[in-house]
Structure formats: structure tokens, C-alpha cells
Design a protein around this motif. Structure first.
Motif, PDB file in Angstrom:
ATOM      1  N   ILE A   1     -73.628  68.600  70.129  1.00 45.74           N
ATOM      2  CA  ILE A   1     -72.889  69.359  71.145  1.00 45.74           C
ATOM      3  C   ILE A   1     -73.542  70.725  71.350  1.00 45.74           C
ATOM      4  O   ILE A   1     -73.643  71.217  72.480  1.00 45.74           O
ATOM      5  CB  ILE A   1     -71.404  69.500  70.741  1.00 45.74           C
ATOM      6  N   GLY A   2     -74.017  71.334  70.265  1.00 44.72           N
ATOM      7  CA  GLY A   2     -74.728  72.611  70.382  1.00 44.72           C
ATOM      8  C   GLY A   2     -75.992  72.481  71.222  1.00 44.72           C
ATOM      9  O   GLY A   2     -76.292  73.347  72.037  1.00 44.72           O
ATOM     10  N   LEU A   3     -76.727  71.394  71.038  1.00 47.57           N
ATOM     11  CA  LEU A   3     -77.933  71.172  71.844  1.00 47.57           C
ATOM     12  C   LEU A   3     -77.588  70.969  73.311  1.00 47.57           C
ATOM     13  O   LEU A   3     -78.254  71.495  74.200  1.00 47.57           O
ATOM     14  CB  LEU A   3     -78.712  69.966  71.320  1.00 47.57           C
ATOM     15  N   ILE A   4     -76.529  70.181  73.555  1.00 48.35           N
ATOM     16  CA  ILE A   4     -76.105  69.938  74.932  1.00 48.35           C
ATOM     17  C   ILE A   4     -75.613  71.237  75.570  1.00 48.35           C
ATOM     18  O   ILE A   4     -75.830  71.481  76.754  1.00 48.35           O
ATOM     19  CB  ILE A   4     -75.014  68.843  74.987  1.00 48.35           C
TER      20      ILE A   4
ATOM     21  N   THR B   1     -70.901  77.543  72.799  1.00 48.99           N
ATOM     22  CA  THR B   1     -70.066  78.740  72.837  1.00 48.99           C
ATOM     23  C   THR B   1     -70.264  79.433  74.178  1.00 48.99           C
ATOM     24  O   THR B   1     -71.381  79.515  74.684  1.00 48.99           O
ATOM     25  CB  THR B   1     -70.461  79.719  71.710  1.00 48.99           C
ATOM     26  N   VAL B   2     -69.168  79.919  74.734  1.00 49.27           N
ATOM     27  CA  VAL B   2     -69.233  80.703  75.963  1.00 49.27           C
ATOM     28  C   VAL B   2     -68.702  82.089  75.641  1.00 49.27           C
ATOM     29  O   VAL B   2     -67.647  82.235  75.020  1.00 49.27           O
ATOM     30  CB  VAL B   2     -68.377  80.051  77.080  1.00 49.27           C
ATOM     31  N   ARG B   3     -69.447  83.120  76.047  1.00 56.60           N
ATOM     32  CA  ARG B   3     -69.018  84.496  75.796  1.00 56.60           C
ATOM     33  C   ARG B   3     -68.536  85.112  77.104  1.00 56.60           C
ATOM     34  O   ARG B   3     -69.255  85.144  78.087  1.00 56.60           O
ATOM     35  CB  ARG B   3     -70.162  85.309  75.234  1.00 56.60           C
TER      36      ARG B   3
ATOM     37  N   THR C   1     -65.428  78.892  71.549  1.00 58.50           N
ATOM     38  CA  THR C   1     -66.224  77.851  70.891  1.00 58.50           C
ATOM     39  C   THR C   1     -65.755  76.474  71.348  1.00 58.50           C
ATOM     40  O   THR C   1     -65.129  75.734  70.606  1.00 58.50           O
ATOM     41  CB  THR C   1     -66.122  77.990  69.366  1.00 58.50           C
ATOM     42  N   TRP C   2     -66.116  76.137  72.567  1.00 61.26           N
ATOM     43  CA  TRP C   2     -65.714  74.848  73.115  1.00 61.26           C
ATOM     44  C   TRP C   2     -66.401  73.705  72.385  1.00 61.26           C
ATOM     45  O   TRP C   2     -65.854  72.613  72.285  1.00 61.26           O
ATOM     46  CB  TRP C   2     -65.991  74.777  74.617  1.00 61.26           C
TER      47      TRP C   2
END
Length: 145
Positions: free
Chosen positions: A46-49, A58-60, A67-68
Motif C-alpha cells: 500500500i505504501g508503494l501504491i 499518508t496524506v499531509r 495515514t490512509w
């Protein structure tokens, strides 16, 4: 609201509490396996995607990190755990109950009423110190005319 409470009452009465208890025990055992899978494979994927790197998944927004990726990984972990419990525990138990209800598989066989009465008679005689009831004391005699 009344329908929901009646449904819950039916759930408790039908014996689904056993399903729930089994699901909790088996779920606890499978949770470690599924969590290891999620942390080892799902979260990095998921981190790679989500853009890769340290902030993947993560969206800031205005200094706040959402941390979706972690949430998505937890949802997938839950679905995997529920699926494992359903297919390995609940479904086979329900199939067994269905076969018993159709008469394809016999339930546990207990002693007959006559066998229980003979046993009770023998125990009462033993308590009174009378000994066995004669030849074949443990066996029922012929029916009375």
C-alpha cells in the motif's frame, strides 16, 4: 428497534452464541498470522501504491498526517480474518447441522429409556444392599403380558 431486539434474541436462542465464541477463539489464533501478513506484505505494498518512500500511504494536510494506508491495511486484515473464520469454522459447522437436520448424519446416540431405567433400578438395589435383581440383572427382561 423492536425488530432489532427480536433478531438479537433469536441470535442468542438459536445457538449462534457458540458460533460467536468459536469465532473469537479461532480469530484470536489467526489474528497473529493475518497481522504478520498485513505488516510484512500489505502495508509495504500500500505504501508503494501510495507513492512509496517514508510517507507512502499518508496524506499531509495543514501539518496533519492522514495515514490512509494503515487504515486500508487494517480493513484488509479484518476482511481476511473474517473470511478465514467463516470458511474454516462457521461454514463447516453449519453444513454439519444441516446434514443432521436432513438425517444424513446421525447425532450423538445416547442410551435408550429402557437402558436408563434398568441402570436406575440396579443402582437403587445396590444402595439398599439388595444385590442384583437376578439372572440378567443388567438386561431388560421380556415384556409383561
Amino acid at each position: 428497534m423492536v425488530g432489532v431486539l427480536n433478531g438479537f434474541k433469536d441470535f442468542l436462542i438459536r445457538g449462534n452464541v457458540v458460533d460467536l465464541a468459536v469465532a473469537v477463539v479461532i480469530g484470536a489464533a489467526f489474528t497473529d498470522v493475518v497481522n504478520a501478513f498485513a505488516s510484512s506484505f500489505l502495508t509495504p505494498l500500500i505504501g508503494l501504491i501510495g507513492g512509496g518512500g517514508e510517507l507512502g500511504g499518508t496524506v499531509r494536510v495543514d501539518g496533519q498526517d492522514f495515514t490512509w494506508g494503515a487504515f486500508l491495511s487494517t480493513v484488509i486484515t479484518f476482511v481476511l480474518t473474517a473470511g478465514i473464520i467463516y470458511f474454516l469454522v462457521v461454514l463447516p459447522v453449519h453444513r454439519l447441522f444441516d446434514r443432521r437436520a436432513r438425517g444424513e448424519e446421525p447425532g450423538p446416540v445416547g442410551p435408550t429409556e429402557l437402558e436408563l431405567l434398568v441402570e436406575i433400578r440396579d443402582l437403587l438395589r445396590a444402595q439398599q444392599g439388595l444385590g442384583p435383581a437376578g439372572p440378567g440383572a443388567g438386561q431388560p427382561g421380556p415384556p409383561a403380558p
